[in-house]
Scaffold this motif. Structure first.
Motif, PDB file in Angstrom:
ATOM      1  N   ALA A   2      -3.399  -0.894 -42.771  1.00 56.54           N
ATOM      2  CA  ALA A   2      -3.476   0.436 -43.531  1.00 56.54           C
ATOM      3  C   ALA A   2      -4.497   0.246 -44.617  1.00 56.54           C
ATOM      4  O   ALA A   2      -5.142   1.190 -45.319  1.00 56.54           O
ATOM      5  CB  ALA A   2      -2.177   0.748 -43.574  1.00 56.54           C
ATOM      6  N   LEU A   5      -7.923   1.635 -44.352  1.00 56.19           N
ATOM      7  CA  LEU A   5      -8.334   3.315 -44.284  1.00 56.19           C
ATOM      8  C   LEU A   5      -9.270   3.733 -45.367  1.00 56.19           C
ATOM      9  O   LEU A   5     -10.193   4.485 -44.972  1.00 56.19           O
ATOM     10  CB  LEU A   5      -6.800   3.689 -44.214  1.00 56.19           C
ATOM     11  CG  LEU A   5      -6.051   3.654 -43.082  1.00 56.19           C
ATOM     12  CD1 LEU A   5      -4.642   4.228 -43.256  1.00 56.19           C
ATOM     13  CD2 LEU A   5      -6.669   4.473 -41.983  1.00 56.19           C
ATOM     14  N   THR A  33      -3.717   3.578 -36.294  1.00 55.26           N
ATOM     15  CA  THR A  33      -2.496   4.443 -36.451  1.00 55.26           C
ATOM     16  C   THR A  33      -1.762   4.380 -35.165  1.00 55.26           C
ATOM     17  O   THR A  33      -0.921   5.109 -34.837  1.00 55.26           O
ATOM     18  CB  THR A  33      -2.790   5.922 -36.630  1.00 55.26           C
ATOM     19  OG1 THR A  33      -3.779   6.408 -35.802  1.00 55.26           O
ATOM     20  CG2 THR A  33      -3.352   5.991 -38.395  1.00 55.26           C
ATOM     21  N   ARG A  40       4.448   2.306 -37.997  1.00 56.87           N
ATOM     22  CA  ARG A  40       3.374   3.176 -37.379  1.00 56.87           C
ATOM     23  C   ARG A  40       3.283   4.420 -38.237  1.00 56.87           C
ATOM     24  O   ARG A  40       2.333   5.192 -38.413  1.00 56.87           O
ATOM     25  CB  ARG A  40       3.697   3.565 -35.764  1.00 56.87           C
ATOM     26  CG  ARG A  40       2.501   3.982 -35.093  1.00 56.87           C
ATOM     27  CD  ARG A  40       3.155   5.322 -34.119  1.00 56.87           C
ATOM     28  NE  ARG A  40       3.240   6.414 -34.647  1.00 56.87           N
ATOM     29  CZ  ARG A  40       2.337   7.279 -35.270  1.00 56.87           C
ATOM     30  NH1 ARG A  40       1.233   7.326 -35.174  1.00 56.87           N
ATOM     31  NH2 ARG A  40       2.845   8.511 -35.816  1.00 56.87           N
ATOM     32  N   ASP A  41       4.461   5.154 -38.455  1.00 56.15           N
ATOM     33  CA  ASP A  41       4.343   6.283 -39.025  1.00 56.15           C
ATOM     34  C   ASP A  41       3.833   6.324 -40.509  1.00 56.15           C
ATOM     35  O   ASP A  41       3.030   7.133 -41.098  1.00 56.15           O
ATOM     36  CB  ASP A  41       5.970   6.934 -39.200  1.00 56.15           C
ATOM     37  CG  ASP A  41       6.351   7.449 -37.738  1.00 56.15           C
ATOM     38  OD1 ASP A  41       5.592   7.686 -36.808  1.00 56.15           O
ATOM     39  OD2 ASP A  41       7.522   7.488 -37.643  1.00 56.15           O
ATOM     40  N   ARG A  43       1.568   4.007 -41.431  1.00 58.03           N
ATOM     41  CA  ARG A  43       0.154   4.133 -41.197  1.00 58.03           C
ATOM     42  C   ARG A  43      -0.555   5.366 -41.235  1.00 58.03           C
ATOM     43  O   ARG A  43      -1.522   5.765 -41.536  1.00 58.03           O
ATOM     44  CB  ARG A  43      -0.128   3.138 -40.294  1.00 58.03           C
ATOM     45  CG  ARG A  43       0.058   1.579 -40.619  1.00 58.03           C
ATOM     46  CD  ARG A  43      -0.612   0.507 -39.497  1.00 58.03           C
ATOM     47  NE  ARG A  43       0.044   0.929 -37.945  1.00 58.03           N
ATOM     48  CZ  ARG A  43       0.892   0.503 -37.461  1.00 58.03           C
ATOM     49  NH1 ARG A  43       1.812  -0.278 -38.126  1.00 58.03           N
ATOM     50  NH2 ARG A  43       0.946   0.871 -36.226  1.00 58.03           N
ATOM     51  N   ALA A  44       0.183   6.191 -40.281  1.00 59.68           N
ATOM     52  CA  ALA A  44      -0.247   7.386 -40.128  1.00 59.68           C
ATOM     53  C   ALA A  44      -0.301   8.286 -41.480  1.00 59.68           C
ATOM     54  O   ALA A  44      -1.362   9.273 -41.517  1.00 59.68           O
ATOM     55  CB  ALA A  44       0.507   8.237 -38.821  1.00 59.68           C
ATOM     56  N   ALA A  47      -3.209   7.190 -43.587  1.00 58.15           N
ATOM     57  CA  ALA A  47      -4.394   7.909 -42.923  1.00 58.15           C
ATOM     58  C   ALA A  47      -4.546   9.237 -43.486  1.00 58.15           C
ATOM     59  O   ALA A  47      -5.655   9.800 -44.125  1.00 58.15           O
ATOM     60  CB  ALA A  47      -4.336   7.969 -41.473  1.00 58.15           C
ATOM     61  N   ASN A  79      -3.025  10.345 -32.942  1.00 50.93           N
ATOM     62  CA  ASN A  79      -2.181   9.222 -33.449  1.00 50.93           C
ATOM     63  C   ASN A  79      -1.724   9.590 -35.019  1.00 50.93           C
ATOM     64  O   ASN A  79      -0.510   9.303 -35.178  1.00 50.93           O
ATOM     65  CB  ASN A  79      -2.904   8.097 -33.550  1.00 50.93           C
ATOM     66  CG  ASN A  79      -2.751   7.359 -32.045  1.00 50.93           C
ATOM     67  OD1 ASN A  79      -2.588   7.521 -30.932  1.00 50.93           O
ATOM     68  ND2 ASN A  79      -3.681   6.340 -31.963  1.00 50.93           N
ATOM     69  N   ILE A  80      -2.433  10.380 -35.697  1.00 52.60           N
ATOM     70  CA  ILE A  80      -2.138  10.632 -36.793  1.00 52.60           C
ATOM     71  C   ILE A  80      -1.121  11.781 -37.221  1.00 52.60           C
ATOM     72  O   ILE A  80      -0.244  11.537 -38.042  1.00 52.60           O
ATOM     73  CB  ILE A  80      -3.572  11.018 -37.867  1.00 52.60           C
ATOM     74  CG1 ILE A  80      -4.448   9.672 -38.044  1.00 52.60           C
ATOM     75  CG2 ILE A  80      -3.148  11.610 -39.226  1.00 52.60           C
ATOM     76  CD1 ILE A  80      -5.967  10.151 -38.370  1.00 52.60           C
ATOM     77  N   ARG A  91       1.989  16.329 -41.251  1.00 54.16           N
ATOM     78  CA  ARG A  91       0.627  15.883 -41.092  1.00 54.16           C
ATOM     79  C   ARG A  91      -0.010  16.767 -39.898  1.00 54.16           C
ATOM     80  O   ARG A  91      -1.245  16.805 -39.848  1.00 54.16           O
ATOM     81  CB  ARG A  91       0.813  14.438 -40.272  1.00 54.16           C
ATOM     82  CG  ARG A  91       1.152  13.331 -41.364  1.00 54.16           C
ATOM     83  CD  ARG A  91       0.988  11.909 -40.645  1.00 54.16           C
ATOM     84  NE  ARG A  91       1.926  11.620 -39.588  1.00 54.16           N
ATOM     85  CZ  ARG A  91       3.071  11.353 -39.774  1.00 54.16           C
ATOM     86  NH1 ARG A  91       3.802  11.138 -40.938  1.00 54.16           N
ATOM     87  NH2 ARG A  91       3.775  10.937 -38.565  1.00 54.16           N
TER      88      ARG A  91
END
Length: 101
Positions: A2, A5, A33, A40-41, A43-44, A47, A79-80, A91
């Motif tokens: 991340a 980004l 992501t 994972r969440d 990193r989303a 982003a 993914n984001i 998001r």
């Protein structure tokens, strides 16, 4: 990671006319992501915080005839905006606000 980004988004903003840069940047966003791990969440969300959503939408608008840009951008958006965390809906709304729909 991340931490990449902001650099990915900066590259997208610096080279909006380059389909190759946009494609590879969207691919990087998609990869960063992706996953099913516990981070994972986060990193989303990172982003989104880095400004990825408007940059991805701008790439799609700038390169409508590039199937590669369109594909990687759609995967990045997917993914984001995915996830199981409390920010998932925000998001998704941010993607709509950026013009993704």
């Amino acid at each position: 990671d991340a931490g990449a980004l902001p650099s990915v988004v900066a590259a997208m903003r610096a080279h909006p006319a380059s389909a190759a840069v946009q494609e590879q940047a969207c691919l990087a966003l998609c990869n960063i992501t992706a996953g099913a791990d516990a981070q994972r969440d986060a990193r989303a969300q990172a982003a989104v915080d880095a400004g990825a959503l408007p940059s991805v939408v701008a790439a799609m608008r700038a390169h409508p005839a590039s199937a590669a840009v369109q594909e990687q951008a759609c995967l990045a958006l997917c993914n984001i905006t995915a996830g199981a965390d409390a920010q998932r809906d925000a998001r998704a709304q941010a993607a709509v606000d950026a013009g993704a729909l």
